[in-house]
Design a protein around this motif. Structure first.
Motif, short mmCIF file in Angstrom:
data_model
loop_
_atom_site.label_atom_id
_atom_site.label_comp_id
_atom_site.label_asym_id
_atom_site.label_seq_id
_atom_site.Cartn_x
_atom_site.Cartn_y
_atom_site.Cartn_z
N ASP A 90 0.81 -1.22 0.00
CA ASP A 90 0.00 0.00 0.00
C ASP A 90 0.85 1.28 0.00
O ASP A 90 0.35 2.37 0.24
N LEU A 91 2.14 1.11 -0.26
CA LEU A 91 3.05 2.26 -0.33
C LEU A 91 3.77 2.23 -1.68
O LEU A 91 4.92 1.79 -1.77
N PRO A 92 3.09 2.70 -2.74
CA PRO A 92 3.64 2.46 -4.09
C PRO A 92 4.98 3.13 -4.35
O PRO A 92 5.75 2.65 -5.17
N LYS A 93 5.30 4.23 -3.68
CA LYS A 93 6.59 4.88 -3.93
C LYS A 93 7.75 4.05 -3.38
O LYS A 93 8.88 4.21 -3.77
N GLY A 94 7.45 3.18 -2.41
CA GLY A 94 8.54 2.45 -1.74
C GLY A 94 9.15 3.26 -0.62
O GLY A 94 10.10 2.84 0.04
N TYR A 95 8.62 4.43 -0.39
CA TYR A 95 9.04 5.24 0.77
C TYR A 95 7.89 6.17 1.15
O TYR A 95 7.02 6.48 0.33
N ASP A 135 0.21 9.78 4.97
CA ASP A 135 -0.30 8.46 5.33
C ASP A 135 -0.09 7.51 4.14
O ASP A 135 0.13 7.95 3.02
N ALA A 136 -0.13 6.20 4.42
CA ALA A 136 -0.03 5.20 3.36
C ALA A 136 -1.44 4.83 2.91
O ALA A 136 -2.43 5.29 3.48
N GLY A 137 -1.55 3.97 1.90
CA GLY A 137 -2.86 3.46 1.48
C GLY A 137 -3.30 2.36 2.43
O GLY A 137 -2.75 2.20 3.52
N LYS A 138 -4.30 1.60 2.02
CA LYS A 138 -4.83 0.53 2.86
C LYS A 138 -4.84 -0.78 2.09
O LYS A 138 -5.21 -0.79 0.92
N SER A 139 -4.44 -1.86 2.76
CA SER A 139 -4.58 -3.18 2.16
C SER A 139 -5.90 -3.75 2.64
O SER A 139 -6.21 -3.70 3.84
N LEU A 152 -5.89 3.16 -2.47
CA LEU A 152 -4.92 4.25 -2.28
C LEU A 152 -5.59 5.59 -1.93
O LEU A 152 -4.96 6.63 -1.98
N ASN A 153 -6.89 5.55 -1.56
CA ASN A 153 -7.55 6.80 -1.18
C ASN A 153 -6.84 7.50 -0.03
O ASN A 153 -6.77 8.71 0.03
N ARG A 154 -6.35 6.71 0.92
CA ARG A 154 -5.72 7.31 2.11
C ARG A 154 -4.28 7.76 1.83
O ARG A 154 -3.71 8.52 2.61
N ALA A 155 -3.69 7.23 0.76
CA ALA A 155 -2.29 7.56 0.47
C ALA A 155 -2.14 9.07 0.30
O ALA A 155 -2.90 9.70 -0.44
#
Ligand code: ADP
Ligand code: MG
Length: 483
Positions: A90-95, A135-139, A152-155
């Motif tokens: 849920d963290l597509p950037k990797g950071y 914040d990160a996204g949600k799985s 990824l709404n929360r990302a």
């Protein structure tokens, strides 16, 4: 001196993620509203599409400044965004973009009252820092069979991570701190404070040690989403750690989850160290520069803070500090108090009624003061009728009940229930004479010097008057008659 649990001192520090109430994300223009259909609120930046760049949301910075001012912290003139590297779907950037070495808010403190046995003591918890991050996204695991979904709404939702020093020494103190922090962020309006929806997420770091020993190894309890669970989780964790140590096992640093169904905490993963995240300054974002004039403008435009308001209540209304703090639990309670006190001119009585009868009724019906069926003007009218001796305190409680049940205005209820105090001396004297005649033993004892015998006379007099006699007047007349 902190209280011990089975000979151990408890040490607690908090990390709280407050979701900042901006309309758009911290580094993109996508909206932040809760509950939208999955992935409808994630733009190219939030999805980390190649070639996209983050742009700082000034509203998020402004809210961090407001928080810093509210807790008397230092607002850094120059703070730095850093990349916190880790892999998670849920963290597509990797950071995650966060702040590491130089956070925007540094130091500060939060004070509150705590009941310790019969005493009310003032506690102060020092804050280490508060920093901005996304914040990160949600799985999502539950909506699919044998698969996981990513929303990824929360990302990219703006967060302020607020970190305390390890200053708390009991679960009660930790909960009181968390409530105070919650009050501050909702009061200044930087966070909606909704714990169920995850807008205010507390992680409690807990360790135990024998007095005089260095700090013990901590375990971090994640995502405590109600004050009740917070208390249960910390209490369980403290007992668990003491048992482990007593059984000769060392505590491993770990992240644990609280399970409300079993009331237990369970290790989720062993904890990473900062080094594992390979933090480094984010080259995509310039340093965050906050000039003095910006801070000064925010300060001027900020609403009166709870502690400032409490100090004013002490000064303007001659209230004890404790009352002032209780009455500034929320803006609505404070406004209700001020309206009542101004209308009746009896601030301490207004405070007593609001902290007593009003809050008791609100709690019993699980309501907040905005929903109270008794208005400040009605409460003021009621207090007026107590101080002009129209009704006794006892009768006033019945009138309050009537107001609460919408039976009418104060004077009408007093009339309808026949609660007017008897201020006619002739009628009262008649009752007193009858009671004295019927209780010769009490009269004798009182005259022989037993002052307690008076109670045996006041009771029947109040009863005979159906509670309408004015106790002060009864006492005065009794003393006169008994010499
Ligand atoms: P991390 O970010 O890796 O979790 P921090 O140094 O930021 O580590 O500390 C996190 C929180 O843990 C802080 O609130 C701090 O007060 C608290 N803390 C640190 N040491 C202890 C300890 N021995 N016992 C309890 N809490 C602790
Ligand atoms: Mg931390």
């Amino acid at each position: 001196m902190s209280k011990l649990v089975q000979g151990y001192e408890v040490v607690i520090g908090f990390e709280t993620h407050a979701q900042l109430s901006t309309n758009s994300k911290i580094f993109s223009r996508a909206p932040t509203a809760f509950g939208a259909e999955a992935n409808t609120q994630a733009c190219a930046v939030d999805m980390a599409l190649p070639g996209t760049l983050p742009v700082m949301n000034i509203g998020a910075v402004e809210r961090a400044i407001e928080f810093g001012l509210a807790i008397n912290a230092h607002i850094a003139e120059r703070s730095i965004f850093a990349r916190k590297n880790y892999f998670y779907p849920d963290l597509p950037k990797g950071y995650q973009i966060s702040q590491f070495e130089i956070p925007v808010v540094q130091g500060g403190e939060v004070s509150f009252f705590l009941e310790e046995g019969k005493e009310t003591v003032r506690k102060t918890v020092r804050l280490e820092r508060a920093h901005l991050e996304e914040d990160a996204g949600k799985s999502l695991h539950e909506d699919f069979i044998g698969q996981s979904g990513i929303d990824l709404n929360r990302a990219g939702t703006p967060l302020l991570e607020i970190v305390t020093q390890p200053d708390m020494s009991s679960s009660e103190e930790a909960v009181a701190f968390a409530k105070e922090l919650h009050k501050i962020v909702t009061w200044i309006g930087i966070c909606d404070g909704n714990m169920q929806e995850g807008s205010f997420r507390c992680d409690a770091n807990v360790s135990v040690r024998k007095p005089g020993q260095p700090l013990g190894t901590r375990r971090e309890i994640k995502n405590l989403n109600s004050f009740k669970f917070m208390q249960q989780a910390i209490d369980y964790e403290v007992r668990w750690q003491i048992e482990e140590i007593e059984d000769g096992r060392a505590i491993q640093q770990a992240t644990v989850l609280f399970d409300p169904d079993t009331g237990e905490t369970r290790a989720m993963r062993t904890k990473e160290d900062a080094a594992d995240y390979r933090y480094f300054p984010d080259p995509d974002l310039p340093p965050l520069v906050i000039g003095r004039d910006w801070v000064d403008r925010v300060k001027r435009e900020m609403a009166e803070l709870p502690r400032v308001m409490a100090e004013r209540f002490v000064k303007d209304y001659a209230l004890p500090e404790y009352d002032a703090t209780q009455l500034t639990q929320s803006k609505a309670v404070a406004a209700y108090f001020e309206a009542t006190a101004k209308a009746c001119g009896q601030a301490k009585l207004a405070s007593n009624w609001i902290m007593g009868e009003v809050s008791r009724r609100l709690n019993a019906s699980e309501m907040v003061i905005e929903q109270a069926p008794v208005s400040a003007a009605q409460l003021a009218a009621l207090i007026g009728r107590i101080s002009d001796n129209t009704i006794s305190n006892n009768a006033a409680r019945q009138v309050f009940e009537g107001l609460w049940n919408k039976e009418g205005e104060v004077d009408a209820i007093i009339e309808a229930k026949g609660l007017k105090q008897m201020n006619d001396t002739g009628e009262l004297e008649k009752i007193i004479d009858e009671v004295l005649a019927a209780n010769p033993k009490n009269v004798e004892e009182f005259k022989a010097g037993n002052t307690k015998a008076l109670n045996g006379l006041v009771g029947p007099i109040m009863k005979a008057s159906k509670g309408k006699a004015n106790p002060g007047q009864v006492n005065a007349l009794l003393m006169k008659k008994l010499g």
